[in-house]
Design a protein around this motif. Structure first.
Motif, PDB file in Angstrom:
ATOM      1  N   ALA A   1      -6.519   4.147  -1.827  1.00  0.00           N
ATOM      2  CA  ALA A   1      -5.403   4.506  -3.076  1.00  0.00           C
ATOM      3  C   ALA A   1      -4.246   4.143  -3.209  1.00  0.00           C
ATOM      4  CB  ALA A   1      -5.959   5.165  -4.080  1.00  0.00           C
ATOM      5  N   PHE A   2      -4.052   4.526  -1.601  1.00  0.00           N
ATOM      6  CA  PHE A   2      -2.071   4.482  -1.436  1.00  0.00           C
ATOM      7  C   PHE A   2      -1.695   3.658  -1.062  1.00  0.00           C
ATOM      8  CE2 PHE A   2      -5.012   5.862   2.345  1.00  0.00           C
ATOM      9  CZ  PHE A   2      -4.704   5.085   3.536  1.00  0.00           C
ATOM     10  N   GLU A   3      -2.415   2.067  -0.579  1.00  0.00           N
ATOM     11  CA  GLU A   3      -2.301   1.186  -0.405  1.00  0.00           C
ATOM     12  C   GLU A   3      -1.265   0.619   0.731  1.00  0.00           C
ATOM     13  OE1 GLU A   3      -1.253  -1.272  -4.875  1.00  0.00           O
ATOM     14  OE2 GLU A   3       0.334   0.862  -4.629  1.00  0.00           O
ATOM     15  N   PRO A   4      -2.203   1.018   1.571  1.00  0.00           N
ATOM     16  CA  PRO A   4      -1.297   0.950   3.274  1.00  0.00           C
ATOM     17  C   PRO A   4      -0.121  -0.642   3.377  1.00  0.00           C
ATOM     18  CG  PRO A   4      -3.389   0.825   3.657  1.00  0.00           C
ATOM     19  CD  PRO A   4      -3.675   1.417   1.965  1.00  0.00           C
ATOM     20  N   PRO A   5       0.795  -0.616   4.182  1.00  0.00           N
ATOM     21  CA  PRO A   5       1.111  -1.931   4.512  1.00  0.00           C
ATOM     22  C   PRO A   5       0.420  -2.437   5.592  1.00  0.00           C
ATOM     23  CG  PRO A   5       2.762   0.037   4.786  1.00  0.00           C
ATOM     24  CD  PRO A   5       1.131   0.497   3.843  1.00  0.00           C
ATOM     25  N   HIS A   6       0.051  -3.209   5.473  1.00  0.00           N
ATOM     26  CA  HIS A   6      -0.793  -4.547   6.833  1.00  0.00           C
ATOM     27  C   HIS A   6       0.326  -4.855   7.757  1.00  0.00           C
ATOM     28  CE1 HIS A   6      -4.592  -5.660   4.118  1.00  0.00           C
ATOM     29  NE2 HIS A   6      -4.195  -3.850   3.751  1.00  0.00           N
TER      30      HIS A   6
ATOM     31  N   GLY B   1       0.363  -7.693   8.293  1.00  0.00           N
ATOM     32  CA  GLY B   1      -0.035  -9.046   8.446  1.00  0.00           C
ATOM     33  C   GLY B   1      -0.841  -9.240   9.211  1.00  0.00           C
ATOM     34  N   PRO B   2      -2.099 -10.110   9.754  1.00  0.00           N
ATOM     35  CA  PRO B   2      -3.322 -10.181   9.376  1.00  0.00           C
ATOM     36  C   PRO B   2      -4.499  -9.098  10.195  1.00  0.00           C
ATOM     37  CG  PRO B   2      -2.457 -12.268   9.792  1.00  0.00           C
ATOM     38  CD  PRO B   2      -1.331 -11.303   9.350  1.00  0.00           C
ATOM     39  N   THR B   3      -3.537  -8.615  10.955  1.00  0.00           N
ATOM     40  CA  THR B   3      -3.846  -8.393  12.455  1.00  0.00           C
ATOM     41  C   THR B   3      -3.821  -6.838  11.979  1.00  0.00           C
ATOM     42  OG1 THR B   3      -1.562  -8.954  13.340  1.00  0.00           O
ATOM     43  CG2 THR B   3      -3.485  -9.795  14.211  1.00  0.00           C
ATOM     44  N   ALA B   4      -3.111  -5.772  11.448  1.00  0.00           N
ATOM     45  CA  ALA B   4      -3.385  -4.594  10.963  1.00  0.00           C
ATOM     46  C   ALA B   4      -4.424  -4.217  11.469  1.00  0.00           C
ATOM     47  CB  ALA B   4      -2.540  -3.983   9.417  1.00  0.00           C
ATOM     48  N   THR B   5      -4.426  -2.820  11.446  1.00  0.00           N
ATOM     49  CA  THR B   5      -6.000  -2.299  11.966  1.00  0.00           C
ATOM     50  C   THR B   5      -5.910  -1.187  11.562  1.00  0.00           C
ATOM     51  OG1 THR B   5      -5.139  -1.259  14.352  1.00  0.00           O
ATOM     52  CG2 THR B   5      -6.299  -3.583  14.297  1.00  0.00           C
ATOM     53  N   VAL B   6      -7.340   0.108  11.732  1.00  0.00           N
ATOM     54  CA  VAL B   6      -7.258   1.131  10.579  1.00  0.00           C
ATOM     55  C   VAL B   6      -6.396   2.468  11.413  1.00  0.00           C
ATOM     56  CG1 VAL B   6      -8.782   3.074  10.426  1.00  0.00           C
ATOM     57  CG2 VAL B   6      -9.280   0.865   9.276  1.00  0.00           C
ATOM     58  N   GLY B   7      -6.340   2.191  12.672  1.00  0.00           N
ATOM     59  CA  GLY B   7      -5.225   2.879  14.229  1.00  0.00           C
ATOM     60  C   GLY B   7      -4.038   2.925  13.742  1.00  0.00           C
ATOM     61  N   GLY B   8      -3.627   1.912  13.584  1.00  0.00           N
ATOM     62  CA  GLY B   8      -2.505   0.911  13.651  1.00  0.00           C
ATOM     63  C   GLY B   8      -1.674   1.957  11.923  1.00  0.00           C
ATOM     64  N   MET B   9      -2.500   1.594  11.405  1.00  0.00           N
ATOM     65  CA  MET B   9      -2.470   2.347   9.473  1.00  0.00           C
ATOM     66  C   MET B   9      -2.185   3.926  10.082  1.00  0.00           C
ATOM     67  SD  MET B   9      -4.924   2.673   6.469  1.00  0.00           S
ATOM     68  CE  MET B   9      -5.452   3.903   7.624  1.00  0.00           C
ATOM     69  N   LEU B  10      -3.127   4.764  10.251  1.00  0.00           N
ATOM     70  CA  LEU B  10      -3.060   5.798  10.404  1.00  0.00           C
ATOM     71  C   LEU B  10      -1.752   6.269  12.023  1.00  0.00           C
ATOM     72  CD1 LEU B  10      -4.226   8.582   9.938  1.00  0.00           C
ATOM     73  CD2 LEU B  10      -5.675   8.763  12.165  1.00  0.00           C
ATOM     74  N   ALA B  11      -1.575   5.930  12.857  1.00  0.00           N
ATOM     75  CA  ALA B  11      -0.207   5.798  13.728  1.00  0.00           C
ATOM     76  C   ALA B  11       1.542   6.016  12.629  1.00  0.00           C
ATOM     77  CB  ALA B  11      -0.914   5.340  14.948  1.00  0.00           C
ATOM     78  N   ALA B  12       0.939   4.261  12.317  1.00  0.00           N
ATOM     79  CA  ALA B  12       2.821   4.562  11.382  1.00  0.00           C
ATOM     80  C   ALA B  12       2.754   5.326  10.373  1.00  0.00           C
ATOM     81  CB  ALA B  12       3.051   3.471  11.158  1.00  0.00           C
ATOM     82  N   GLY B  13       1.435   5.520   9.740  1.00  0.00           N
ATOM     83  CA  GLY B  13       1.315   6.748   8.933  1.00  0.00           C
ATOM     84  C   GLY B  13       1.875   5.873   7.378  1.00  0.00           C
ATOM     85  N   LEU B  14       2.441   5.137   7.101  1.00  0.00           N
ATOM     86  CA  LEU B  14       2.914   4.532   6.081  1.00  0.00           C
ATOM     87  C   LEU B  14       2.056   4.086   4.245  1.00  0.00           C
ATOM     88  CD1 LEU B  14       4.820   1.382   8.392  1.00  0.00           C
ATOM     89  CD2 LEU B  14       5.720   4.041   7.558  1.00  0.00           C
ATOM     90  N   SER B  15       2.495   4.700   3.356  1.00  0.00           N
ATOM     91  CA  SER B  15       1.914   4.519   2.302  1.00  0.00           C
ATOM     92  C   SER B  15       2.681   3.244   1.289  1.00  0.00           C
ATOM     93  CB  SER B  15       1.939   5.079   1.693  1.00  0.00           C
ATOM     94  OG  SER B  15       1.373   6.546   2.315  1.00  0.00           O
ATOM     95  N   GLY B  16       1.981   2.394   0.662  1.00  0.00           N
ATOM     96  CA  GLY B  16       2.478   1.691  -0.446  1.00  0.00           C
ATOM     97  C   GLY B  16       2.717   2.053  -1.870  1.00  0.00           C
ATOM     98  N   PRO B  17       3.436   1.241  -2.614  1.00  0.00           N
ATOM     99  CA  PRO B  17       3.906   1.592  -4.531  1.00  0.00           C
ATOM    100  C   PRO B  17       3.148   2.532  -5.076  1.00  0.00           C
ATOM    101  CG  PRO B  17       3.980  -0.700  -3.500  1.00  0.00           C
ATOM    102  CD  PRO B  17       3.192   0.053  -2.109  1.00  0.00           C
ATOM    103  N   ARG B  18       1.423   3.401  -4.627  1.00  0.00           N
ATOM    104  CA  ARG B  18       1.226   3.982  -5.307  1.00  0.00           C
ATOM    105  C   ARG B  18       1.395   5.349  -4.682  1.00  0.00           C
ATOM    106  NH1 ARG B  18      -2.791   2.568  -8.853  1.00  0.00           N
ATOM    107  NH2 ARG B  18      -3.108   0.458  -8.467  1.00  0.00           N
ATOM    108  N   ARG B  19       2.093   5.553  -3.371  1.00  0.00           N
ATOM    109  CA  ARG B  19       2.175   7.337  -2.833  1.00  0.00           C
ATOM    110  C   ARG B  19       2.809   8.193  -3.915  1.00  0.00           C
ATOM    111  NH1 ARG B  19       3.189  11.531  -1.472  1.00  0.00           N
ATOM    112  NH2 ARG B  19       4.484  12.193  -0.077  1.00  0.00           N
TER     113      ARG B  19
END
Length: 355
Positions: A83-88, A90-108
């Motif tokens: 639900a926090f709409e993490p930005p990708h 690109g198509p190669t985005a991974t779960v680990g990269g999502m967590l490491a970057a810590g970014l959230s999207g419009p619904r944050r």
């Protein structure tokens, strides 16, 4: 997976013994964020797969190399999502990269940040130990919430192996509205609306137009739409718009000018620092170009901070990516780094130059 894990442990041991460094990478979709990579690359893309998923418990556990596209598809089959709409990015985005970057999207601003959805993690320390923190249930924290420390750490604390996340059901109904309004008036209105029981799930202001998304029960969305009025945006157009904000494909983000991200109190008046796009009810403000010293000073005066989100490496090196830390906070960061990565093997300089 055990063979991969053994390979990672050996790579870490070799680097630690020889004074080497490792640049941890998942899909590489967020390499632009933070300081430049340095050291020998350690790819985690092969360490992938959904380990456990309990739709009735609203919890999923996935390995770090799992692509976000794969995870999104599995959740969507059960009518759920992140639900926090993490930005990708690109198509190669991974779960680990999502967590490491810590970014959230419009619904944050409505549902919370990525770190609020982290229930547990497994990681490899700089000593080659597999460490587990948190768990796979909503209430599992006693003492320090170490799992959430990894959100936004840019791989400086360890090699992320698995993460357990809270998921939520997809919204039942959504409507997007537009209003022609200036920046100051938009900020005032957003803060007024923020104090009312309205199903606002995202907002964005740019170039004289305020766009508002309503999400939730059909009756609540319909009632809010009647109350707020505004121009109704067609569903397909609205989906494209919010996607363009999340993935930064909106025209505002085009071009080579440095991109700043300002985190400010939502009531902060317009700063007149350059071309601006405002999200999160006024709390997140994107800025193109501008004088770094003035931007950082304005953010501090307002009680916030400024991040150089996208820029050439030379500018990052001269002004720093993240707001400089106070001495007490810098000491805490250094102590955490020493505890998890005593030889300084992982992602040197990605978060701060001395980490």
């Amino acid at each position: 997976m055990d063979e991969l894990l053994a390979e990672y442990v050996a790579r870490i041991a070799d680097a630690a013994a020889g004074g080497g460094k490792l640049a941890i990478r998942g899909g590489g979709s967020k390499r632009f964020y933070g300081g430049p990579e340095s050291g020998d690359r350690l790819d985690l893309g092969a360490y992938r797969g959904i380990v456990a998923y309990e739709p009735s418990e609203l919890v999923v556990t996935a390995r770090a190399g799992t692509t976000l596209a794969e995870l999104d598809a599995a959740l969507a089959e059960k009518g759920q999502w992140l639900a926090f709409e993490p930005p990708h990015f690109g198509p190669t985005a991974t779960v680990g990269g999502m967590l490491a970057a810590g970014l959230s999207g419009p619904r944050r601003a409505t549902v919370g940040a990525l770190r609020d959805f982290v229930l547990g993690v497994r990681l490899l320390s700089g000593s080659g130990e597999v460490l587990s923190f948190g768990g796979q249930v909503m209430k599992n924290v006693a003492g320090y919430d170490v799992a959430r420390l990894t959100a936004g750490s840019l791989g400086t604390l360890g090699v992320l192996l698995e993460v357990s996340l809270k998921v939520l059901p997809l919204p039942v109904a959504e409507t997007t509205l537009r209003f022609a309004i200036g920046e100051a008036a938009a900020l005032e209105r957003l803060n007024q609306w923020g104090g009312k029981p309205l199903p606002i799930s995202a907002s964005a202001w740019h170039d004289g137009v305020l766009t508002l998304r309503l999400s939730g029960a059909a009756a609540a969305v319909a009632a809010a739409q009647r109350l707020l009025a505004g121009e109704v945006v067609a569903d397909a157009e609205a989906a494209t718009f919010w996607q363009s904000l999340r993935e930064q494909t909106h025209e505002f983000f085009a071009g080579e000018a440095p991109l700043w991200r300002l985190s400010l109190p939502s009531v902060t008046p317009p700063q007149a620092l350059g071309t601006t796009l405002i999200e999160w009810g006024g709390a997140q403000r994107w800025l193109r170009g501008g004088e770094p010293a003035l931007i950082r000073a304005a953010a501090v005066r307002a009680g916030g901070h400024a991040t150089l989100f996208r820029a050439e490496d030379a500018l990052k090196a001269s002004v720093g990516v993240f707001q400089p830390l106070s001495q007490p906070l810098a000491r805490i960061h250094r102590n955490l780094k020493r505890a998890f990565d005593p030889r300084g093997v992982f992602n040197p300089g990605r978060l701060y130059p001395d980490l």
